[in-house]
Design an enzyme around this catalytic site. Structure first.
Site, PDB file in Angstrom:
ATOM      1  N   CYS A   1       0.836  -1.203   0.000  1.00 58.79           N
ATOM      2  CA  CYS A   1       0.000   0.000   0.000  1.00 58.79           C
ATOM      3  C   CYS A   1       0.881   1.267   0.000  1.00 58.79           C
ATOM      4  O   CYS A   1       1.491   1.584  -1.006  1.00 58.79           O
ATOM      5  CB  CYS A   1      -0.961  -0.060   1.183  1.00 58.79           C
TER       6      CYS A   1
ATOM      7  N   HIS B   1      -3.609  -5.462   1.026  1.00 53.74           N
ATOM      8  CA  HIS B   1      -2.899  -5.708   2.276  1.00 53.74           C
ATOM      9  C   HIS B   1      -2.834  -7.192   2.599  1.00 53.74           C
ATOM     10  O   HIS B   1      -3.755  -7.722   3.244  1.00 53.74           O
ATOM     11  CB  HIS B   1      -3.631  -5.010   3.429  1.00 53.74           C
TER      12      HIS B   1
ATOM     13  N   GLU C   1      -1.199  -8.708   4.850  1.00 55.37           N
ATOM     14  CA  GLU C   1      -1.150  -8.970   6.297  1.00 55.37           C
ATOM     15  C   GLU C   1      -2.544  -9.000   6.905  1.00 55.37           C
ATOM     16  O   GLU C   1      -2.745  -9.527   7.998  1.00 55.37           O
ATOM     17  CB  GLU C   1      -0.253  -7.950   7.020  1.00 55.37           C
TER      18      GLU C   1
END
Lengths: 104, 753, 224
Positions: C90, C197, C199
């Site tokens: 990002c 993202h 994660e």
């Protein structure tokens, strides 16, 4: 209990400095024509809805006003504009030198 | 420097007409002025007048509401810190605590919706992290005028952008809330922001100016002329003639807030400060006086030391500016250097601006003159306290309807009627997709389907196992407009039910009481009634009020908003990873309604009632049955432990049919069991104390078996849903869900460009 | 605690997802990321770097622009030159494009709004290691950004395709990215950048997909 006299010792008075301005430049940054600017488009649509039907196009630009303490060459300013103030992939710029006011 | 400060700033002494103008512009009454003269034993300086004006404003002193707020239950086994501090604190598990509070930013948001909403978020975040808590979640409860009314789309778009840009940049997820549209908010929108933060029970910081000789540091953004008299503006109604008041709006910088947040948490971790206070409404003034009042000490301020970004600010402006992202920190002299190093690392403006004294006064100097010199206690103790007159609002005359509501309902095409029932009031995806609801990796459920949000908090230093919290913020303002007491009570229950539906247990609440002009007896009465309703619900549910805010004068040209006591609730979830959502799709399932055995429907002020355009006579709100609620919440808790339950959604004002469609996310083949003569009201009217429960078909029998034990509640099979398909079968008519959803989405998308 | 940490995470003023990345790497791979503050002039001895999501410098001037002028940038360039691995997520992706370590630029989303939602990504890289680790064709990974519209001129796009530099594309383009591009790699493949993202789709105890793990695994298999 501390007297007011003693508090007066802790904090010296505060003064603002005025600096000398040697040069002034105005740099306008805008997206290249082929890039879609959704912000400009949103503004255009809003205004047309409000009745400003004769608007053909809106470009939104950013303007940087630089006040420099020392003299710089145009090359320096070009370098600043090209490598730092813009992303050359999507933005273009126009540099204009401004008159400085007589310094006090 | 050997400065002897004996010179005072000039006093405000003028001939009566001029003095009256000055007092009026500061919203100080003659009574207040008499009190000021008696407290100071001399006329005030201009700065002191500003201090009184801000500190005695409605927003800061709660003068009209204090007397009623005493009725709230504020104590409980989970409560660590009740009202009075920057935020309320409850214990979740072991040493893990949650600090939370809700605040309003209504008046500034109407003037500059982007900055008003953004700075509202900034302010409430600071209230939470200056307790030493790391913020983990943001909620917001918004109320706008009709979607078709002039300014509403612009206000909605920019408030949502303001909240989104600020919260997203600071990196705190915006996880839940509610957004409604109603004509009563055409002239006064509501922006209530709530923040929650986690902290260790032994490391809670208060805004207390403790320790004579300790230094007071200012840290954060430099001070400018923003928002002077923001507190006074929030304490007055709008009207068309006061264009010039519309300049007191603060501008926020979320990047700076993030720096300030990280710097504050670092400073607390290193144990460098003994007290913290953020500068919010009334800026430096309120912070300094509140800190001194809590500690019982005095403060000496050198206003020359305040970092400014504008040249030539007067002491009056320095005391009252509401520039954002600033805090005061109290530090022992030995920790000074380390503290300054942290501020330098995070590139924040800072300066030592004062010391703590034992004078019990606040003294402020500027350019060798003493501009503020007053005792702290009288300012707080002798703040005006009003017992405003109250008068019950007269019910408007009842008109017997010419036709029954059933006739009115069937006048139009069924598909169109259902679209009206589902749309209009509430907006979801188009709004909450603009908020980052996942940053922080704690979010398990966000506000899909309009339910509560569940987060998993894992802080090994406070509690060895992960702890779940459920959050929601909402209000049934239409019910409150009808009957303030029962409406407020139902609002608390509504929020509680959305939390119980996830499988959590409600613990405590914060509130934001948004009302009109308290000088009107009917409005004051509705305020008092609402407070009593909330107090009653809190006693019944065991959820004390730990913090809150009051916003009055939400009125334009004499027209007040609906009484809107916004409730923000926190619940504890034992098993957050398995929390139940309020939506379910892509499967075959059956939907049941869990509701009271009797008197479970409510027509008055319901969604149905409004969709049919008030053509019904006024009726009484069907009341909550607290014992039935207890039974149903126990039932939900036992049933949630079964992993087979797919989803649970609370139902109230909206009614079963719209809630069912939201539960199914407008997809699938939905077959309802509605019969015109038998149970039409059950599907269309508002429900009191209801839950929709979705479960797989094979679980039907054992679920109904469980339901047989219920005494005050009952289970009714509402619908059968198949994953393939796109139709609602209602009263033997087939309605396309795709076109229904499309129409509803278009409506909300039109609000945003 | 893993004392000889092999992966560092660069933290800028305004970074928000650094702690999220730390948590993901610790929980899933038992790796402790080494935090490096942006004013450092050199990097510790590491084999991989992560540039996390967030709003470094408030996204002022242009997203990722001011961060690309940070003191640590030279050390990051050195690391890249030596073939070290970098993963930019990002805001991290934005910093990599601004510093020209990855081609292209990230502009305001075409609908001019922040968007936070689950997205379906199509695995586009043809490289054998990538396909071994990222075995699925479609990955469910969320996005959360306001300036995620990938742009590159025609020549640049052709190069990306010819050199197998496109990692992921959107199934339903949420932001107007050219050719639906969601993530790219450098020519040598050691630098990866993506707007989604990973994660946030990695932890097992969330009611969400764990497809993001595959991306993190791929990054680790290149780095270590």
């Amino acid at each position: 209990m501390k007297s007011r006299k003693e508090y007066g010792k802790i904090f010296p008075p505060h003064k603002l400095q005025r600096n000398h301005v040697a040069m002034k430049y105005k740099i306008d940054v805008a997206f290249k024509k082929e890039i879609l600017d959704p912000e400009a488009r949103a503004v255009e649509q809003s205004l047309r809805k409000k009745g400003f039907l004769s608007i053909k196009n809106i470009t939104i630009a950013k303007t940087f006003f630089l006040e420099l303490e020392d003299k710089n060459t145009l090359e320096d300013i070009e370098n600043l504009a090209r490598n730092y103030l813009t992303n050359p992939l999507s933005e273009t710029y126009v540099i204009q030198k401004l008159d400085t006011e007589p310094s006090v | 420097m050997n400065q002897v400060i004996t010179k005072r700033a000039p006093f405000v002494q003028a001939e009566p007409s001029h003095l009256n103008t000055i007092l009026a512009s500061h919203k100080i009454t003659k009574e207040d002025h008499k009190n000021i003269l008696s407290i100071l034993e001399r006329p005030p300086t201009l700065a002191e007048l500003g201090v009184f004006s801000a500190m005695w404003s409605e927003h800061c002193s709660y003068k009209s509401s204090r007397v009623h707020l005493k009725k709230f239950p504020t104590k409980g086994p989970h409560v660590v810190m009740g009202p009075g501090e920057n935020a309320g604190v409850i214990r979740l598990k072991d040493k893990l605590c949650l600090a939370f509070k809700m605040e309003s930013h209504n008046h500034p948001s109407y003037i500059d919706p982007y900055q008003g909403a953004a700075t509202g978020v900034g302010g409430i975040l600071r209230d939470v992290f200056c307790m030493g808590a790391r913020p983990v979640a943001l909620l917001n409860a918004l109320r706008f005028g009709e979607k078709s009314h002039g300014k509403s789309p612009w206000l909605c778009e920019h408030v949502v952008k303001g909240i989104g840009d600020y919260g997203n940049c600071v990196g705190i997820p915006t996880v839940a809330g509610s957004t409604h549209f109603d004509p009563s908010y055409n002239g006064n929108i509501l922006v209530n922001a709530m923040a929650c933060g986690i902290l260790h029970e032994d490391k809670i910081f208060t805004g207390s100016a403790a320790g004579v000789g300790n230094l007071i540091y200012y840290v954060g953004a430099a001070t400018g002329r923003d928002g002077i008299h923001g507190a006074t503006m929030a304490s007055a109604s709008f009207d068309d003639t006061k264009e010039e008041e519309k300049s007191a709006v603060q501008v926020g910088d979320p990047f700076f807030e993030k720096l300030l947040l990280e710097a504050t948490l670092e400073v607390l971790e290193k144990k460098l400060v003994v007290g913290l206070q953020d500068m919010g409404a009334a800026g430096l003034t309120s912070s300094v006086f509140e800190m001194a009042s809590r500690a019982g000490t005095g403060v000496f301020l050198d206003l020359n030391q305040v970092p400014t970004r504008t040249v030539g600010m007067s002491p009056y402006e320095l005391m009252l500016s509401e520039s954002q992202e600033r805090m005061l920190m109290v530090v022992e002299p030995k920790n000074k250097k380390e503290l300054e190093a942290v501020f330098q690392k995070w590139d924040l403006a800072y300066n030592k601006i004062g010391v703590i004294t034992d004078t019990k006064k606040v003294e402020a100097v500027f350019e060798e003159r003493l501009h503020v010199d007053m005792f702290v206690e009288p300012l707080v103790e002798r703040a005006p306290l009003y017992r405003r007159p109250m008068k019950p609002r007269e019910a408007s005359p009842c008109k017997s309807p010419e036709e029954s509501w059933q006739t009115l309902f069937f006048k139009e095409n069924l598909a169109q009627m259902i679209t009206k029932l589902c749309g209009g009031r509430v907006a979801h995806e188009a709004i909450y997709e603009q908020y980052d609801h996942e940053v922080g990796l704690r979010t398990i459920i966000s506000q899909e389907g309009g339910g509560a949000s569940v987060l998993e908090i894992f802080e090994p230093s406070c509690s060895p196992q992960p702890v779940g919290i459920a959050l929601a913020a909402n209000c049934l303002e239409n019910y409150c407009g009808f009957e303030p007491r029962e409406g407020a009570r139902q609002s608390v229950y509504k929020v509680a039910r959305s939390i119980i539906a996830t499988g959590a247990t409600p613990l405590a609440i914060t509130d934001c009481l948004n009302f009109g002009n308290p000088e009107i007896p009917e409005i004051m009465w509705s305020f008092s009634e609402a407070v009593e309703g909330i107090a009653q619900a809190c006693e019944e549910l065991g959820t004390p009020v730990v913090s809150g805010n009051v916003s009055l004068y939400n009125e334009t040209n004499g027209k007040s908003i609906l009484p809107t006591p916004m409730i923000g609730m926190v619940g504890l979830h034992d098993n957050p990873v398995f929390a139940k959502r309020a939506v379910c799709s892509g499967k075959d399932f059956i939907v049941y309604l869990l509701s009271y055995k009797e008197k479970e429907t409510n027509l008055a002020a319901s969604n149905l009632w409004e969709t049919l355009k008030y053509q019904l006579p006024r009726q009484v709100l069907t009341p909550i049955q607290s014992e039935a609620e207890e039974e149903s919440s126990n039932f939900i808790r036992s049933v949630v432990k079964e992993e087979t339950i797919l989803a649970i959604k609370d139902v109230d004002r909206e009614g079963v049919l719209p809630s069912l469609l939201r539960l199914c996310q407008f997809t699938g083949d939905i077959e309802t069991f509605c019969e015109k003569e038998k149970n039409l009201e059950l599907y269309l009217a508002g429900i009191v104390g209801g839950y929709l429960i979705a479960l797989p078909p094979f679980f039907e029998e054992s679920f109904e078996e469980k339901g047989k034990d219920l005494q005050k509640n009952k289970l009714t099979k509402i619908a059968c849903v198949k994953k393939e398909g796109d139709e609602l079968i209602f009263l033997e008519e087939r309605i396309s869900l795709f076109s229904l959803k499309d129409k509803l989405q278009k409506e909300t998308k039109e609000l945003f460009h | 605690m893993n004392t000889s940490s092999q992966i560092a995470i660069i933290v800028y003023p305004g970074s928000n997802c650094d702690r999220d990345c730390e948590r993901a790497f610790k929980d899933i791979f038992d790796i402790d990321l080494l935090r490096v503050w942006h004013t450092e002039l050199s990097l510790p001895k590491v084999r991989g770097l992560i540039l996390p999501g967030g709003f470094s410098y408030g996204d002022y001037l242009r997203s990722g622009a001011l961060a690309s002028f940070s003191p640590i940038m030279n050390a990051i360039r050195e690391h890249a030159k030596k073939g070290g691995s970098i993963l930019g997520i990002c805001n991290g992706f934005q910093i990599l494009t601004e510093s020209r370590l990855l081609p292209g630029t990230l502009l305001r989303n075409s609908q001019n709004q922040f968007i936070c939602k689950k997205t379906k990504l199509i695995s586009s890289k043809k490289d054998s290691l990538w396909n071994k680790v990222v075995s699925e064709k479609v990955l469910n990974i969320p996005v959360a950004h306001k300036d995620g519209r990938y742009y590159l001129d025609e020549n640049g796009l052709k190069n990306l395709e010819d050199n197998d530099q496109i990692l992921l594309t959107y199934e339903n383009n949420p932001n107007g990215s050219v050719n639906d591009i969601a993530g790219v790699s450098s020519l040598c493949g050691n630098i990866l950048g993506m707007m989604p993202h990973p994660e946030r789709a990695a932890l097992s105890n969330r009611q969400a997909s764990t497809d993001g793990r595959k991306i993190l695994e791929y990054f680790l298999s290149r780095a270590l």
